[in-house]
Motif scaffolding. Sequence first.
Motif, PDB file in Angstrom:
ATOM      1  N   ILE A 140     -27.662 -31.135  53.444  1.00 47.11           N
ATOM      2  CA  ILE A 140     -28.098 -30.099  54.572  1.00 47.11           C
ATOM      3  C   ILE A 140     -29.183 -30.872  55.339  1.00 47.11           C
ATOM      4  N   ILE A 141     -30.079 -31.595  54.508  1.00 45.41           N
ATOM      5  CA  ILE A 141     -31.206 -32.217  55.546  1.00 45.41           C
ATOM      6  C   ILE A 141     -30.511 -33.121  56.357  1.00 45.41           C
ATOM      7  N   HIS A 142     -29.811 -34.010  55.977  1.00 39.28           N
ATOM      8  CA  HIS A 142     -29.133 -34.957  56.870  1.00 39.28           C
ATOM      9  C   HIS A 142     -28.458 -34.401  57.871  1.00 39.28           C
ATOM     10  N   ALA A 143     -27.829 -33.243  57.723  1.00 36.65           N
ATOM     11  CA  ALA A 143     -26.991 -32.422  58.949  1.00 36.65           C
ATOM     12  C   ALA A 143     -27.771 -31.900  59.784  1.00 36.65           C
ATOM     13  N   LEU A 144     -29.236 -31.798  59.584  1.00 37.45           N
ATOM     14  CA  LEU A 144     -30.160 -31.238  60.653  1.00 37.45           C
ATOM     15  C   LEU A 144     -30.932 -32.186  61.083  1.00 37.45           C
ATOM     16  N   ARG A 145     -31.023 -33.352  60.751  1.00 35.69           N
ATOM     17  CA  ARG A 145     -31.668 -34.386  61.410  1.00 35.69           C
ATOM     18  C   ARG A 145     -31.131 -34.883  62.714  1.00 35.69           C
ATOM     19  N   GLY A 146     -32.177 -35.045  63.758  1.00 42.84           N
ATOM     20  CA  GLY A 146     -31.593 -35.441  64.784  1.00 42.84           C
ATOM     21  C   GLY A 146     -31.036 -34.588  65.895  1.00 42.84           C
ATOM     22  N   ARG A 176     -23.823 -17.610  51.655  1.00 43.81           N
ATOM     23  CA  ARG A 176     -24.942 -17.041  50.660  1.00 43.81           C
ATOM     24  C   ARG A 176     -25.474 -18.308  50.080  1.00 43.81           C
ATOM     25  N   THR A 177     -24.896 -19.363  49.753  1.00 48.72           N
ATOM     26  CA  THR A 177     -25.186 -20.621  49.150  1.00 48.72           C
ATOM     27  C   THR A 177     -26.366 -21.348  50.123  1.00 48.72           C
ATOM     28  N   ILE A 178     -25.766 -21.374  51.355  1.00 45.58           N
ATOM     29  CA  ILE A 178     -26.587 -22.172  52.605  1.00 45.58           C
ATOM     30  C   ILE A 178     -27.695 -21.279  52.737  1.00 45.58           C
ATOM     31  N   TYR A 179     -27.936 -19.940  52.540  1.00 45.18           N
ATOM     32  CA  TYR A 179     -28.965 -19.252  52.940  1.00 45.18           C
ATOM     33  C   TYR A 179     -30.193 -19.565  51.830  1.00 45.18           C
ATOM     34  N   ARG A 180     -29.430 -19.736  50.734  1.00 45.31           N
ATOM     35  CA  ARG A 180     -30.331 -19.801  49.359  1.00 45.31           C
ATOM     36  C   ARG A 180     -30.856 -21.092  49.102  1.00 45.31           C
ATOM     37  N   ASP A 181     -30.044 -22.065  49.630  1.00 40.00           N
ATOM     38  CA  ASP A 181     -30.447 -23.617  49.635  1.00 40.00           C
ATOM     39  C   ASP A 181     -31.538 -23.807  50.801  1.00 40.00           C
ATOM     40  N   VAL A 182     -31.236 -23.312  51.859  1.00 39.02           N
ATOM     41  CA  VAL A 182     -32.308 -23.655  52.821  1.00 39.02           C
ATOM     42  C   VAL A 182     -33.619 -23.033  52.590  1.00 39.02           C
ATOM     43  N   ALA A 183     -33.771 -21.663  51.810  1.00 38.22           N
ATOM     44  CA  ALA A 183     -34.867 -21.086  51.487  1.00 38.22           C
ATOM     45  C   ALA A 183     -35.647 -21.896  50.668  1.00 38.22           C
ATOM     46  N   ASP A 184     -34.765 -22.454  49.596  1.00 31.99           N
ATOM     47  CA  ASP A 184     -35.559 -23.394  48.495  1.00 31.99           C
ATOM     48  C   ASP A 184     -36.040 -24.510  49.056  1.00 31.99           C
ATOM     49  N   LEU A 185     -35.242 -25.076  49.941  1.00 33.16           N
ATOM     50  CA  LEU A 185     -35.656 -26.400  50.720  1.00 33.16           C
ATOM     51  C   LEU A 185     -37.054 -26.064  51.489  1.00 33.16           C
ATOM     52  N   VAL A 220     -39.929 -28.878  52.980  1.00 38.33           N
ATOM     53  CA  VAL A 220     -38.879 -29.373  53.804  1.00 38.33           C
ATOM     54  C   VAL A 220     -39.460 -28.703  55.205  1.00 38.33           C
ATOM     55  N   PRO A 221     -39.589 -29.214  56.431  1.00 37.73           N
ATOM     56  CA  PRO A 221     -39.789 -28.562  57.595  1.00 37.73           C
ATOM     57  C   PRO A 221     -38.881 -27.929  58.264  1.00 37.73           C
ATOM     58  N   ILE A 222     -38.006 -27.198  57.631  1.00 38.09           N
ATOM     59  CA  ILE A 222     -36.825 -26.586  58.477  1.00 38.09           C
ATOM     60  C   ILE A 222     -37.050 -25.176  59.126  1.00 38.09           C
ATOM     61  N   GLU A 223     -36.949 -25.131  60.318  1.00 46.27           N
ATOM     62  CA  GLU A 223     -37.144 -23.985  61.166  1.00 46.27           C
ATOM     63  C   GLU A 223     -35.904 -23.089  61.503  1.00 46.27           C
ATOM     64  N   GLY A 224     -36.189 -22.054  61.435  1.00 46.02           N
ATOM     65  CA  GLY A 224     -34.936 -21.143  61.820  1.00 46.02           C
ATOM     66  C   GLY A 224     -34.656 -20.031  61.114  1.00 46.02           C
ATOM     67  N   LEU A 239     -34.709 -28.891  62.031  1.00 44.64           N
ATOM     68  CA  LEU A 239     -35.737 -29.701  61.384  1.00 44.64           C
ATOM     69  C   LEU A 239     -37.027 -29.882  62.637  1.00 44.64           C
ATOM     70  N   ARG A 240     -37.918 -29.546  61.983  1.00 43.27           N
ATOM     71  CA  ARG A 240     -39.373 -29.439  62.963  1.00 43.27           C
ATOM     72  C   ARG A 240     -39.350 -30.729  63.526  1.00 43.27           C
ATOM     73  N   LYS A 241     -39.759 -30.791  64.884  1.00 50.02           N
ATOM     74  CA  LYS A 241     -39.983 -31.789  65.773  1.00 50.02           C
ATOM     75  C   LYS A 241     -40.765 -32.945  65.055  1.00 50.02           C
ATOM     76  N   GLY A 242     -40.556 -34.176  65.126  1.00 47.84           N
ATOM     77  CA  GLY A 242     -41.383 -35.125  64.533  1.00 47.84           C
ATOM     78  C   GLY A 242     -41.361 -35.435  63.077  1.00 47.84           C
ATOM     79  N   SER A 243     -40.237 -34.898  62.409  1.00 55.98           N
ATOM     80  CA  SER A 243     -40.009 -35.060  61.065  1.00 55.98           C
ATOM     81  C   SER A 243     -38.909 -35.927  60.694  1.00 55.98           C
ATOM     82  N   ASP A 244     -38.248 -36.377  61.895  1.00 57.30           N
ATOM     83  CA  ASP A 244     -36.906 -37.040  61.815  1.00 57.30           C
ATOM     84  C   ASP A 244     -37.354 -38.441  61.152  1.00 57.30           C
ATOM     85  N   ILE A 245     -36.533 -39.181  60.647  1.00 57.95           N
ATOM     86  CA  ILE A 245     -36.307 -40.772  60.105  1.00 57.95           C
ATOM     87  C   ILE A 245     -35.828 -41.554  61.082  1.00 57.95           C
ATOM     88  N   PRO A 246     -36.116 -42.758  61.215  1.00 59.53           N
ATOM     89  CA  PRO A 246     -35.401 -43.792  61.988  1.00 59.53           C
ATOM     90  C   PRO A 246     -33.873 -43.955  61.658  1.00 59.53           C
TER      91      PRO A 246
END
Length: 228
Positions: free
Chosen positions: A10-16, A35-44, A49-53, A61-68
């Motif tokens: 999930i984190i990798h899917a949101l990066r970039g 339902r699984t996605i909603y639960r997992d994102v809430a737990d992250l 983890v700086p997930i917005e939405g 992912l919140r701007k500036g939180s990406d990796i190279p």
Amino acid sequence: MRRADRLFLIIHALRGRRSAMPARALAETLDVSLRTIYRDVADLQLSGVPIEGEAGVGYVLRKGSDIPPLMFNIDELEALVVGTRFVRAFGGERLGLGAKAALLKIEAVLPPELRERSRRTRIFAPELAHRIETTGMVDRLHAAIEARKLLRLDYRDKDERITTREVEPLCLAFWGGSWTLGAWCRLREDFRSFRPDRIAAIHDDGVIFPETEAHGFDAYLRAVNASL
């Protein structure tokens, strides 16, 4: 899929991403429920983890939180994309899901111009319902090879006659249009290659065979004069 792996994906899917990714797209990619996605994102989010939405809008992912990004040149990237497409089409369900997840990880950390290039690659391997890869046969043989399970095969010859073969499965080989199972055949007391599309039935009694020097994978390669 383990929950830890799912959270990682999930984190990798949101990066970039510059725009929010809908929860439904995440659910389809990871083959889980909304339902699984909603639960997992809430737990992250609760873990920091700086997930917005939110549900119904999408997540980013919140701007500036990406990796190279990973550093691939164009040819390397295209090889990875095409390779995962072929595995999805011809590798059976288990490896197909692995290829899909791997491609998601790769594309998630690419800079926008390379991500767009990966999506424009015009070499495809369509997934068709009538092929043997969709029957579960390849997955079942693959699992037996890994577990070193002795199998009894009801096997059709070219004249449609069926014989029962007790085999020690050693490897699968794909020849660009067909598969073969490399195995030690106890009936013939020799190495044989079997076509999965000629296997009428598989019987698994849960017996584990020892992979010996005389009957093992390396001996099979020597016998067929192959290098895989």
